[in-house]
Structure formats: structure tokens, C-alpha cells
Design a protein around this motif. Structure first.
Motif, mmCIF file in Angstrom:
data_model
loop_
_atom_site.group_PDB
_atom_site.id
_atom_site.type_symbol
_atom_site.label_atom_id
_atom_site.label_comp_id
_atom_site.label_asym_id
_atom_site.label_seq_id
_atom_site.Cartn_x
_atom_site.Cartn_y
_atom_site.Cartn_z
ATOM 1 N N ARG A 174 0.925 -1.155 0.031
ATOM 2 C CA ARG A 174 0.132 -0.066 0.086
ATOM 3 C C ARG A 174 0.875 1.248 0.053
ATOM 4 O O ARG A 174 0.403 2.244 -0.663
ATOM 5 C CB ARG A 174 -0.998 -0.001 1.216
ATOM 6 C CG ARG A 174 -1.747 1.257 1.257
ATOM 7 C CD ARG A 174 -2.528 1.474 2.325
ATOM 8 N NE ARG A 174 -3.191 2.440 2.560
ATOM 9 C CZ ARG A 174 -4.423 2.772 3.399
ATOM 10 N NH1 ARG A 174 -4.863 1.979 4.369
ATOM 11 N NH2 ARG A 174 -4.951 4.126 3.235
ATOM 12 N N TYR B 299 2.530 2.260 -3.470
ATOM 13 C CA TYR B 299 1.550 2.786 -4.389
ATOM 14 C C TYR B 299 0.644 3.787 -4.018
ATOM 15 O O TYR B 299 0.586 4.937 -4.695
ATOM 16 C CB TYR B 299 0.357 1.653 -4.829
ATOM 17 C CG TYR B 299 1.191 0.406 -6.073
ATOM 18 C CD1 TYR B 299 1.399 0.790 -7.316
ATOM 19 C CD2 TYR B 299 1.403 -0.431 -5.197
ATOM 20 C CE1 TYR B 299 1.833 -0.303 -7.963
ATOM 21 C CE2 TYR B 299 2.212 -1.514 -6.155
ATOM 22 C CZ TYR B 299 2.259 -1.395 -7.350
ATOM 23 O OH TYR B 299 2.929 -2.390 -8.195
ATOM 24 N N MET C 287 -1.937 -0.850 -8.407
ATOM 25 C CA MET C 287 -1.448 -1.726 -7.170
ATOM 26 C C MET C 287 -2.257 -3.066 -7.659
ATOM 27 O O MET C 287 -1.646 -4.083 -7.596
ATOM 28 C CB MET C 287 -2.221 -1.314 -5.995
ATOM 29 C CG MET C 287 -1.817 -2.129 -4.965
ATOM 30 S SD MET C 287 -2.240 -1.765 -3.118
ATOM 31 C CE MET C 287 -3.956 -1.958 -3.290
#
Length: 612
Positions: free
Chosen positions: A400, A403, A420
Motif C-alpha cells: 500500500r 502505491y 496496485m
């Protein structure tokens, strides 16, 4: 005397004037006699012969539920192959229809533009065996979304295939009571039917290309790895069931390709429907007696969050020894060269992950859950658990951060979210698989692409049109669009999404247009025309841009050169109106990021490199 000649003689004698049996196309095979239908192709106006709803295996019902398919056998009477076959029984969350289909569903459809005369059946055409998408849980070989007219106009034969889905196709207790992989064996049985019967319909049985998108693309790759296709050898032989493969947006390295908790899911399903779980034998005896609708209706209760994780998929069944369908992990099979070495065309769409992202972002509850409880839901969304990596929560945080940084999930960060999901489920698995395949391939070539051009419509448009909830939202003016994409040229606002490549290769009855077959037409028609030429070249001769006699080697008769993807030269074709082969590896830095993560599929990286 051919059936056409017999009908002509009968008509002259005035015996059966107008008889339906003489009006319909007719094919005689060792499996029986089949009557079909006709229609006129979308662009060239050519006659297409259609034979739909042909059973290739016995109905997998009653005692044949949760078993490998059995050959259908010979049709004693003339078979009227004009009925639309039902989809296999499944829970359709994709289009919001609930329980759909039937257990009796193992049918295929044959589309051809020529029926060769007996006894030699010469002048047959290369065959595409098309396997549908649906993440093993949904879909159909004949759902009406796509028609093969474009490919038929390119002089190939197309055969679409149904296979069992969800628990009926892939439930496994990882022992002889329920070995799993029934859906894959259905596909193999269909290939055997093609091998025995295809040429009578004008479809070559010694030039079969297995092609699909998503789970269909994964299937094509898995079939290359399965000894059941007689492919556990360096080279194909006269008995190989496939000779080329095309994988769109899915490979055997995809996170959804192989189930790592098959028995756990079988136990969960059994408890939901009220079956005993003390032994596999008791469990399966009960499931075989349970109403099929009751089994399907239990599927939503197996998800942990939204439609995640995928409860049923193919399994590695090494314990079956020589009877295994998938005898080892895909990356091990490739590393040890235990695969059918055939030409492979493989690639992705630039925004494949938009298919999933738009589904999440239109639901404010799901979006908020990701923002407030990422540690809980992030690993589920990214298909990370203890079987996938050592620390799913930390890995999901790392992904996470890479991206989105500190941004929240929402429309303002949707491009990063799409990237992602695309990289996790489509691009990196494809990159990893093609690199390994090229590294261990001793014969033939691999051709890789990325579709970056958005056509006049997207599969997302079709999906929303098919989903009753989306249709109502559109009528009320509340259908969700994406403001971050509003300046882009695509109408749906999500980029080049999953299955969009098929709209360049197949016309859809759900859309009111067809692409022109013309390099001088609009840009979308140019892309469609070029793709059809490249794909059909590959199907016919294993090379999408072959050198032609009389042409200089530095000038392509096809408007572009699609350079092969080989170890050390990682070319891929960028699909847009320019059609150029890029010699710069696709998103190299991002792929290195994924290679560095402690994922299950990365665990042998150092071993592989050390053996080179």
C-alpha cells in the motif's frame, strides 16, 4: 455422395422438398451426426456454420458429481446442435443474478466457415479452443457476450467450451475422495473431443491453440503444464492435445491460479450445508446427496470480505503420482522443464485491475473498511495469508505504501489503486511467468504484449449493462463514474480494463457496432484489424509477424515486427495504433519491487538463478 448431394437428389425427385434436415448444415463424425445452423458474419458477410450445445462428456450429476468427466460416447440418433447450452451451475455475483446455470453443462460450441467434404476432409483450418473467464467461479463458453465472427473471417475455426465451476469444478479434500481439478479435466476432455472430431467440422486437430482471458488464460497456461495433455516432455508429439497457447491477463503464476487451502474450504462448505466432516468419505457422500442449489447458495458465506478470498481453484495434486493433473507448483514444473514446450502468446491490459477497483469504490462501506482497517482487510484483498507470505499484514502495508503513500482509498487515488491491483494480480504474475518460461524454453518462442489503447467500449460497459443493479442505476442517472479519468478518451472512465482485449477480437451482440476491417479507418478499427492479423498469424504459424518470401527482412509486411520475448531480450509489443516492439523491460523498477517481496511465488528465485 455428400449430404449436400443427397439432398439435391432428393429435391430433384420431389421427395422431401423443404425438409429441415436438408436445409441445415450437417456433419458426420465418429461421435455421431450433427445438424447445425448458419448466420452471416458481421463484416465480410460470409456464411458461418454454427453447431452449439454439443455434449462432450456425460452429465456430471448424481454419482458423477465431484468426479472426473467421462466421454459422452456416440450419438445413436441425429443430434440437433442448434440449442444454446446452459452455463455450468454457479453463484453469479459478477452480474448480480444469484444462482445461475445447471449441473448438466458439459457442452461445447463449434463455429466454422467451411465444412470439408469426405472422405479426406481436406482444407481444414487451424483451431482455437476458447476458455472463458470468471475466476473459476462464474462464466460460460456461450453466454452471448462475445461472438467469434472476426476470427472466423480470418480463416480460423473457433470452439468454445464449458467447464464446471466453483465447488462442482474445484472442491477438493486433497485425497482420493475428492481430488479436485474437475474443471481442468473437463477442459482436457473437450480437447480430446476436438482431437477426435474437430476435422469433420473443418477444424484442424493437429493445430489447436488454447486461448482464454483471466481464468481462461490461466487455464491455457496450466494445460501446458499438465501431463494430462501429454505434455510432460520437451516437444509436442502427434498425440499432444494442444500446439499453441494464448493467455490474456492470466497465467499459472497468478495468485488465483492454485488453491493453497482446498481442504479448509471443503470443510467450511460442508459445515454451512450441514454435512458431517469427520472423514472425507462422509463429507463427500453427504455433498453428493445435497441439493445443488443449496451448495451454490452457500458460496457467499465462504467469503471473508466482499468476494474475497477465492474459495475454489485448481490444486496441486502431487499425491496422485502418475495420475496427477497438476503434479507440482507451476514455477517448479517450469524450472524442471516439465511442461509442453509450445509457442506462447501472453500479455496484459494496462489497467486490468480497474475491473475490481471500480467494484470496490462504488461501495462506500468497502472503501471505508479499507481506509480504517487495512491490517484486517488489506491482506484479504491482496490475497495474502500465511500460505502466501510470512507476515501478510506487513507485506500488505509495504504494498500500500509503495502505491498510495499516505493517501486514502477513493476516487482521488483511484489510478494508484488500479495500478496496485493490476500489478499484483496481472502484470507481475505475467512478467514472472514469461521470464521463467523464456528461460527454460528450448524450442519455439514466447510473444508478450501490453494493450494500452482504449477502444470505443469496455467490458465494464457490458458488465454494467448486464447487471440489473447497474442498469437501474444508469436509468436513474446514479451510475458511478470516475472523475480522475474524465479527461481520458475512454467512455467508461477506467482505462484499459480486464477483458477489453476481447472486444477487439470478438464482436459482441450487446454492442451496436463492429470495428471496420481497415488500416485506414478510425484508430480503434486499426487496432482491431492489426490485432486480428497478429493473433491469426500466430494461430496459423506460431509467429505473429512472420517473414514473407519476397519481402526485405527490414520491412514488415504486417506494419510492425513483434519481436519474441526471449531470455536476455525482453521485448514486448505495445498495442496501440503505432504497434511498436519495445526493448525496454515493462515497468522494470516496479517488477523488481515485487520480486523483492517475501511472496510464496518468489521463494525459489535464488535457487533458479544459481542453477543458470
Amino acid at each position: 455422395m455428400t449430404w449436400q448431394h443427397r439432398c439435391a437428389v432428393v429435391a430433384l425427385l420431389g421427395m422431401l422438398s423443404g425438409d429441415a434436415l436438408c436445409d441445415q448444415p450437417r456433419v458426420e463424425t465418429p461421435s455421431g451426426t450433427f445438424l447445425g445452423g448458419t448466420h452471416i458474419s458481421k463484416r465480410q458477410g460470409r456464411t458461418v456454420y454454427t453447431f452449439t450445445g454439443i455434449p462432450f462428456a456425460k452429465p456430471p450429476v448424481d454419482g458423477l458429481r465431484f468426479t472426473y468427466p467421462l466421454p459422452y460416447g456416440e450419438h445413436k440418433e441425429i443430434f440437433n446442435a442448434t440449442r444454446e447450452p446452459p452455463p455450468c451451475l454457479h453463484w453469479d455475483n459478477l452480474r448480480g443474478r444469484g444462482v445461475v446455470g445447471k449441473e448438466d453443462c458439459l457442452y461445447l460450441n463449434v463455429f466454422t466457415n467451411r465444412i470439408p467434404p469426405p472422405p479426406d476432409y481436406y482444407n481444414t483450418q487451424p483451431t482455437i479452443a476458447f476458455l472463458h473467464a470468471g475466476t473459476w467461479m462464474a462464466g460460460s463458453g456461450g453466454d452471448g457476450l462475445f461472438q467469434p465472427d472476426y476470427l472466423l473471417e480470418s480463416d480460423v475455426c473457433v470452439i468454445t467450451v464449458n467447464h464446471r465451476l466453483g465447488p462442482f469444478g474445484f472442491l477438493s479434500t486433497e485425497d482420493p475422495e475428492a481430488p479436485g481439478n474437475y474443471g481442468l479435466m473437463d477442459q482436457i476432455m473437450a480437447l480430446e473431443w476436438i482431437h477426435e472430431n474437430g476435422r469433420y467440422f473443418g477444424c484442424m486437430n493437429d493445430s489447436v491453440t488454447v486461448m482464454g482471458s483471466g481464468a481462461g488464460g490461466i487455464s491455457a497456461n496450466l494445460l501446458m503444464l499438465s501431463p494430462k495433455t501429454r505434455g510432460a516432455a520437451y516437444h509436442p508429439d502427434d498425440h499432444a492435445l494442444l500446439h499453441k497457447a494464448i493467455s490474456h491477463s492470466g497465467t499459472a503464476y497468478s495468485p488465483h491460479a492454485i488453491s493453497k487451502d482446498a481442504k479448509v474450504q471443503a470443510l467450511k462448505l460442508s459445515k454451512v450445508v450441514g454435512c458431517p466432516t469427520a472423514t472425507s468419505k462422509e463429507l463427500m457422500s453427504c455433498l453428493k446427496m445435497t441439493s445443488p442449489d443449496k451448495i451454490v447458495e452457500a458460496i457467499p458465506s465462504l467469503y471473508l470480505w466482499d468476494d474475497e478470498p477465492l474459495p475454489f481453484a485448481p490444486v496441486v495434486d502431487k499425491w496422485q503420482g502418475p495420475d496427477a493433473v497438476i503434479p507440482d507448483e507451476p514455477h517448479h514444473l517450469i524450472k524442471h522443464r516439465e511442461f509442453l514446450q509450445v509457442p506462447w502468446l501472453v500479455g496484459t491490459n494496462k489497467d486490468d485491475g480497474a475491473f475490481r477497483v471500480q467494484d470496490i469504490l462504488k461501495d462506500s462501506v468497502l472503501t471505508e473498511q479499507l481506509n480504517t482497517h487495512w491490517d484486517k482487510y488489506g491482506p484479504i484483498l491482496l490475497d495474502l495469508d500465511e500460505t502466501s507470505c510470512k507476515d501478510p499484514v506487513e507485506v500488505s502495508k509495504t504494498i500500500r505504501k509503495y502505491y498510495l503513500g499516505k493517501k486514502k482509498f477513493g476516487y482521488e487515488s483511484s489510478k494508484s489503486f488500479v495500478e496496485m491491483m493490476t500489478d499484483r494480480f496481472f502484470l507481475y504474475p505475467t512478467d514472472h511467468a514469461t521470464k521463467d518460461y523464456a528461460r527454460y524454453l528450448k524450442s519455439y518462442q514466447t510473444y508478450r504484449y501490453e494493450l494500452v489503447y482504449s477502444g470505443r467500449k469496455s467490458f465494464l460497459d457490458l458488465l454494467h449493462q448486464e447487471n440489473p443493479h447497474e442498469t437501474v442505476a444508469s436509468m436513474l442517472g446514479s451510475a458511478v463514474s470516475n472523475p480522475r479519468f474524465q479527461n481520458s478518451r475512454d467512455s467508461h472512465g477506467w482505462g484499459v480494463s480486464f477483458l477489453d482485449e476481447l472486444l477487439f477480437l470478438f464482436p459482441s451482440s450487446k454492442l451496436d457496432f463492429v470495428y471496420k476491417q481497415d488500416f485506414k479507418a478510425d484508430s480503434a478499427s486499426q487496432v482491431s484489424t492489426h490485432m486480428l492479423m497478429l493473433w491469426s498469424n500466430f494461430v496459423k504459424g506460431s509467429d505473429p509477424t512472420p517473414v514473407l518470401n519476397g519481402w526485405p527482412e527490414d520491412i514488415s509486411p504486417w506494419g510492425a515486427w513483434w519481436e519474441p520475448f526471449v531470455n536476455g531480450y525482453l521485448y514486448y509489443l505495445r498495442i496501440d495504433p503505432e504497434m511498436e516492439s519495445s526493448d525496454v523491460p515493462l515497468k522494470e523498477e516496479t517488477m523488481q519491487f515485487w520480486e523483492g517481496l517475501p511472496l510464496f511465488e518468489n521463494r525459489d528465485q535464488n535457487v533458479i538463478r544459481d542453477e543458470l
